[in-house]
Design a protein around this motif. Structure first.
Motif, PDB file in Angstrom:
ATOM      1  N   GLU A 162     -53.172   3.341  12.486  1.00 29.36           N
ATOM      2  CA  GLU A 162     -53.966   3.715  11.315  1.00 29.36           C
ATOM      3  C   GLU A 162     -53.839   5.195  10.931  1.00 29.36           C
ATOM      4  O   GLU A 162     -54.165   5.559   9.805  1.00 29.36           O
ATOM      5  N   GLN A 211     -45.490  -0.134   0.580  1.00 31.34           N
ATOM      6  CA  GLN A 211     -45.679   1.176   1.207  1.00 31.34           C
ATOM      7  C   GLN A 211     -44.636   1.399   2.309  1.00 31.34           C
ATOM      8  O   GLN A 211     -44.979   1.492   3.495  1.00 31.34           O
ATOM      9  N   LYS A 269     -52.593   9.876   4.763  1.00 34.81           N
ATOM     10  CA  LYS A 269     -52.224   9.717   3.354  1.00 34.81           C
ATOM     11  C   LYS A 269     -53.468   9.625   2.486  1.00 34.81           C
ATOM     12  O   LYS A 269     -53.536  10.233   1.405  1.00 34.81           O
ATOM     13  N   SER A 287     -47.987  -0.680  11.815  1.00 32.78           N
ATOM     14  CA  SER A 287     -48.739  -1.108  10.638  1.00 32.78           C
ATOM     15  C   SER A 287     -48.481  -2.567  10.310  1.00 32.78           C
ATOM     16  O   SER A 287     -49.369  -3.283   9.834  1.00 32.78           O
ATOM     17  N   SER A 332     -56.497   0.359   7.032  1.00 29.99           N
ATOM     18  CA  SER A 332     -55.365   0.687   6.166  1.00 29.99           C
ATOM     19  C   SER A 332     -55.857   1.635   5.077  1.00 29.99           C
ATOM     20  O   SER A 332     -57.070   1.817   4.887  1.00 29.99           O
ATOM     21  N   LYS A 333     -54.956   2.216   4.345  1.00 33.14           N
ATOM     22  CA  LYS A 333     -55.320   3.103   3.241  1.00 33.14           C
ATOM     23  C   LYS A 333     -56.123   2.333   2.191  1.00 33.14           C
ATOM     24  O   LYS A 333     -57.108   2.845   1.647  1.00 33.14           O
ATOM     25  N   LEU A 361     -45.124   4.389   4.863  1.00 36.98           N
ATOM     26  CA  LEU A 361     -46.130   4.195   5.895  1.00 36.98           C
ATOM     27  C   LEU A 361     -45.597   3.332   7.030  1.00 36.98           C
ATOM     28  O   LEU A 361     -45.881   3.582   8.201  1.00 36.98           O
ATOM     29  N   HIS A 407     -52.030   6.106   7.725  1.00 37.13           N
ATOM     30  CA  HIS A 407     -52.824   5.637   6.593  1.00 37.13           C
ATOM     31  C   HIS A 407     -53.987   6.603   6.324  1.00 37.13           C
ATOM     32  O   HIS A 407     -54.285   6.917   5.168  1.00 37.13           O
TER      33      HIS A 407
END
Length: 338
Positions: free
Chosen positions: A242, A64, A248, A74, A326-327, A67, A245
């Motif tokens: 965050e 990612q 998205k 992250s 996180s995503k 991100l 994330h």
């Protein structure tokens, strides 16, 4: 396990998962340490674990990159998720076998030692999860090392020991199934009873109404949707990590009956205008609510931020997470609730 007694583990969280994994790896290392003919390989295992950890952290850049560009923090808080984990396993395994190539040890011994370490880690991890979080499905993961042990005993013709292990495995399986059935029936009965309002798992989320940047929002208005209720502030580093994330995830799932309600602890902000500037800088499109007097944050005990509650479509709290998401975490959590 009750809230307040090891309450850190009561709610499933990323932190607890990593702590349990670290303990499992350490216990497995000690178990190998006390065995014969394995200590010479422990340094190689340590190196492979270090490389696996580095791979896990850096896998986020590979998987990612956007991100990471939008939120460099992250890298401090997140990993590459499940794909990153398996990539780390592959790299760690490669480092181990490459590191043992010059050791005058039978290849079979190298494989068995590595296999034992993986098996120990797997078993201890799921045992600790079962004990700490009372997630009974982890019991069935423990059947895997039992079957491996039975296979090994059969291979080595340890018949008497095999009989004892088989009896213990059958009895443990029956006990585990009975406990699982009881747990399921109890949860079903509780679900059918009148649900009390509260902030604990299994209770109906406390309703509230707050001003947003563009109007007003009420939690109960979102009944029928899965709600991610997040408490945050602009000055909070993990909150900053965050947010990309969350954005998205929201863009990809807002049409799937999912909503994010980000409650800003406005009473902790030096200037309310910081919230608008933050939203603009991060391009946030999900609803941001202003907790001007801090009452909602107090009600939901958002002492450490970010704190997030996952609420199902019936308004029932299913999980609480303390720490950045996180995503992948959000996708995993939302998938498991109705």
């Amino acid at each position: 396990m009750k809230e307040g007694f090891y309450g850190f583990y009561y709610y499933r969280s990323i932190a607890s998962k990593w702590i349990i994994l670290a303990v499992a790896l350490l216990v497995s290392y000690i178990l190998l340490k006390i065995q014969k003919n394995t200590s010479v390989l422990l340094d190689v295992i340590s190196n492979s674990l270090l490389m696996g950890f580095i791979t896990l952290k850096l896998s986020l850049i590979l998987l990612q990159p956007n991100l990471v560009i939008n939120s460099p923090l992250s890298l401090l808080y997140f990993t590459g998720g499940k794909i990153g984990f398996w990539l780390a396993v592959i790299i760690a395994s490669a480092v181990y076998f490459w590191g043992t190539r010059k050791l005058e040890i039978l290849f079979q011994t190298k494989v068995q030692t590595y296999g034992l370490y993986v098996l120990y880690s797997f078993s201890v991890y799921h045992l600790l999860f079962l004990i700490m979080n009372q997630e009974w499905h982890h019991f069935f993961y423990l059947l895997i090392p039992i079957f491996v042990l039975i296979w090994w005993l059969l291979k080595n013709k340890s018949i008497q020991v095999l009989k004892n292990v088989t009896i213990m495995a059958v009895l443990s399986g029956l006990l585990g199934w009975a406990v699982y059935e009881h747990q399921t029936k109890t949860q079903s009965a509780e679900a059918n009873a009148n649900v009390q309002t509260g902030i604990q798992k299994g209770k109906k989320a406390v309703d509230f109404t707050l001003e947003t940047i563009n109007g007003e929002a009420k939690l109960s208005d979102y009944k029928g949707k899965k709600v991610i209720l997040n408490f945050w502030a602009t000055w909070c580093p993990p909150c900053k990590a965050e947010m990309p994330h969350m954005e998205k995830f929201y863009k990809e799932n807002k049409t799937n009956n999912v909503v994010i309600l980000a409650v800003n602890l406005t009473s902790s902000e030096s200037d309310e205008s910081n919230v608008r500037a933050f939203m603009k800088n991060y391009g946030l499109s999900f609803p941001v609510l202003m907790d001007a007097d801090g009452s909602v944050g107090d009600t939901y005990q958002a002492i450490t931020i970010p704190t997030t509650y996952f609420i199902d479509s019936e308004g029932i709290i299913q999980q609480k997470l303390v720490g950045p998401m996180s995503k992948d975490t959000m996708e995993d959590m939302i998938e498991k609730i109705n």
